[in-house]
Design an enzyme around this catalytic site. Structure first.
Site, mmCIF file in Angstrom:
data_model
loop_
_atom_site.group_PDB
_atom_site.id
_atom_site.type_symbol
_atom_site.label_atom_id
_atom_site.label_comp_id
_atom_site.label_asym_id
_atom_site.label_seq_id
_atom_site.Cartn_x
_atom_site.Cartn_y
_atom_site.Cartn_z
ATOM 1 N N ASP A 44 1.169 -26.612 -75.974
ATOM 2 C CA ASP A 44 1.012 -25.845 -77.212
ATOM 3 C C ASP A 44 2.277 -25.039 -77.503
ATOM 4 O OD1 ASP A 44 -1.697 -23.853 -78.510
ATOM 5 O OD2 ASP A 44 0.329 -24.087 -79.241
ATOM 6 N N GLU A 46 2.796 -23.133 -80.255
ATOM 7 C CA GLU A 46 2.607 -22.149 -81.336
ATOM 8 C C GLU A 46 3.311 -20.843 -81.029
ATOM 9 O OE1 GLU A 46 -1.212 -21.356 -82.931
ATOM 10 O OE2 GLU A 46 -1.866 -23.412 -82.553
ATOM 11 N N ARG A 92 -8.037 -8.449 -51.143
ATOM 12 C CA ARG A 92 -8.493 -7.643 -49.997
ATOM 13 C C ARG A 92 -7.330 -7.019 -49.235
ATOM 14 N NH1 ARG A 92 -13.539 -10.749 -47.077
ATOM 15 N NH2 ARG A 92 -13.064 -12.717 -48.037
ATOM 16 N N LYS A 186 -22.802 -0.942 -42.733
ATOM 17 C CA LYS A 186 -22.315 -2.091 -41.964
ATOM 18 C C LYS A 186 -21.084 -1.728 -41.162
ATOM 19 C CE LYS A 186 -19.629 -5.419 -43.998
ATOM 20 N NZ LYS A 186 -19.343 -6.440 -45.023
ATOM 21 N N ARG A 188 -17.951 -3.749 -39.327
ATOM 22 C CA ARG A 188 -17.383 -5.087 -39.115
ATOM 23 C C ARG A 188 -16.786 -5.156 -37.718
ATOM 24 N NH1 ARG A 188 -16.601 -9.638 -41.390
ATOM 25 N NH2 ARG A 188 -17.315 -9.148 -43.492
ATOM 26 N N ASP A 212 -23.579 -8.340 -53.530
ATOM 27 C CA ASP A 212 -22.268 -8.078 -52.912
ATOM 28 C C ASP A 212 -21.162 -8.594 -53.827
ATOM 29 O OD1 ASP A 212 -20.522 -7.103 -51.039
ATOM 30 O OD2 ASP A 212 -21.247 -8.332 -49.383
HETATM 31 C C1 R5P Z 1 -16.458 -6.683 -47.650
HETATM 32 O O1 R5P Z 1 -16.960 -5.800 -47.012
HETATM 33 C C2 R5P Z 1 -17.118 -7.385 -48.777
HETATM 34 O O2 R5P Z 1 -17.810 -6.518 -49.607
HETATM 35 C C3 R5P Z 1 -18.081 -8.494 -48.327
HETATM 36 O O3 R5P Z 1 -19.251 -7.925 -47.795
HETATM 37 C C4 R5P Z 1 -17.454 -9.388 -47.316
HETATM 38 O O4 R5P Z 1 -16.177 -9.768 -47.721
HETATM 39 C C5 R5P Z 1 -18.283 -10.612 -47.099
HETATM 40 O O5 R5P Z 1 -17.708 -11.405 -46.114
HETATM 41 P P1 R5P Z 1 -18.596 -12.341 -45.207
HETATM 42 O O6 R5P Z 1 -19.416 -13.230 -46.127
HETATM 43 O O7 R5P Z 1 -17.589 -13.126 -44.402
HETATM 44 O O8 R5P Z 1 -19.448 -11.472 -44.339
#
Ligand code: R5P
Length: 286
Positions: A44, A46, A92, A186, A188, A212
């Site tokens: 395109d 334009e 992230r 949570k 990690r 989420d």
């Molecule tokens: C991070 O805390 C995000 O909010 C998600 O909960 C996370 O990235 C999900 O990752 P997974 O599916 O590997 O647990």
């Protein structure tokens, strides 16, 4: 002036259906890109148009495609280029986790800024404050109205954020779905393992939607779903904006009755379009 009549939407190959949806909602023209036929790229030529380039920057080749399209669009004479990056790859990486690393989210934004005037993105998995450090005006568009509408029609009784990061999302979706919300805390352990702090939830006999931003390995959702089941939930629906579904995600997600994702990343779980949300945000740019 940038009236809608002069707006064109271009979809990169990661986001063609969403780009078409945005063009329809925004009453703008959709530009078909011949990805293979035209070796030079963008057909395109334009001038003095506002082009909205829609492309999720994941996986990595989609970043290259985005940059090539943006360059071709600018080169073709577009007066204004709005980048719509539904899922912002590297979002992230919002800080230097180790000395000597780049702040990758900012690195990607820096390259987007070369040919784009403004950026719209959705549910950035990091702290949204990172967007203020980008070198072009950037707005986060919420996908929660779309998810909230779906969960309302699925008749959930309550929404749950699987961690504190998702709390703002669950709160927003619950206002649309018109149901209460709760959250879990949570921790990690590593990229594949998460631990959830014990907490009593009022979910016995209820239909629960877990909300989420991203489902990646499905570990977070699976852990939350198991907790809900243990506390007597009757039905568990997992809803996310960006469904990446990597590794053992499908096996992990068997803990849920249903999994839904939006069209920011296309997958078999894509059941909700965020085209109306992006089209409204584009209109609001003026
Ligand atoms: C991070 O805390 C995000 O909010 C998600 O909960 C996370 O990235 C999900 O990752 P997974 O599916 O590997 O647990």
């Amino acid at each position: 002036m940038h009236s809608v009549g002069f707006m064109k939407v271009v979809g990169g190959s990661a986001s063609v259906p969403l780009a078409r949806g945005i063009a329809k909602e925004a009453r703008a023209g959709f530009v078909d890109v011949a990805f293979e036929k035209h070796r030079g790229g963008f057909p395109d030529g334009e001038r003095y148009v506002h082009v909205v380039l829609v492309q999720t920057t994941h996986p990595d080749p989609m970043i290259v495609e985005f940059l090539l399209l943006a360059d071709a669009i600018r080169d073709a004479g577009a007066h204004r280029v709005t980048a719509v990056v539904p899922y912002f790859g590297y979002g992230r990486q919002d800080k230097r986790f180790l000395d000597g690393e780049p702040i990758s989210a900012k690195t990607i934004a820096k390259h987007i800024a070369v040919d784009c005037d403004e950026l719209l993105t959705m549910a950035i998995p990091a702290n949204p404050e990172i967007l203020k450090t980008f070198p072009l005006p950037t707005r986060e568009v919420s996908g929660m109205p779309a998810i909230g509408r779906y969960l309302k029609s699925a008749k959930v009784d309550v929404l749950l954020a699987p961690d504190e990061g998702a709390l703002r999302l669950a709160k927003e979706a619950s206002a649309v779905a018109d149901v209460p919300f709760d959250f879990l805390v949570k921790e990690r352990i590593d990229s594949y393992t998460v631990k959830i702090e014990p907490k009593a939830l009022a979910v016995k006999g209820k239909s629960v939607g877990i909300v989420d931003d991203v489902i990646s390995t499905g570990g977070t959702i699976a852990t939350a779903a198991q907790e809900l089941r243990a506390q007597g939930a009757r039905r568990v629906i997992a809803a996310c904006v960006h469904g990446l579904f990597v590794g053992k995600a499908e096996a992990n997600l068997k803990a849920c009755d249903e999994v839904i994702a939006t069209d920011t990343v296309l997958s078999p779980h894509t059941k909700v379009s965020v085209a109306p949300e992006f089209a409204a945000a584009i209109r609001a740019l003026g």
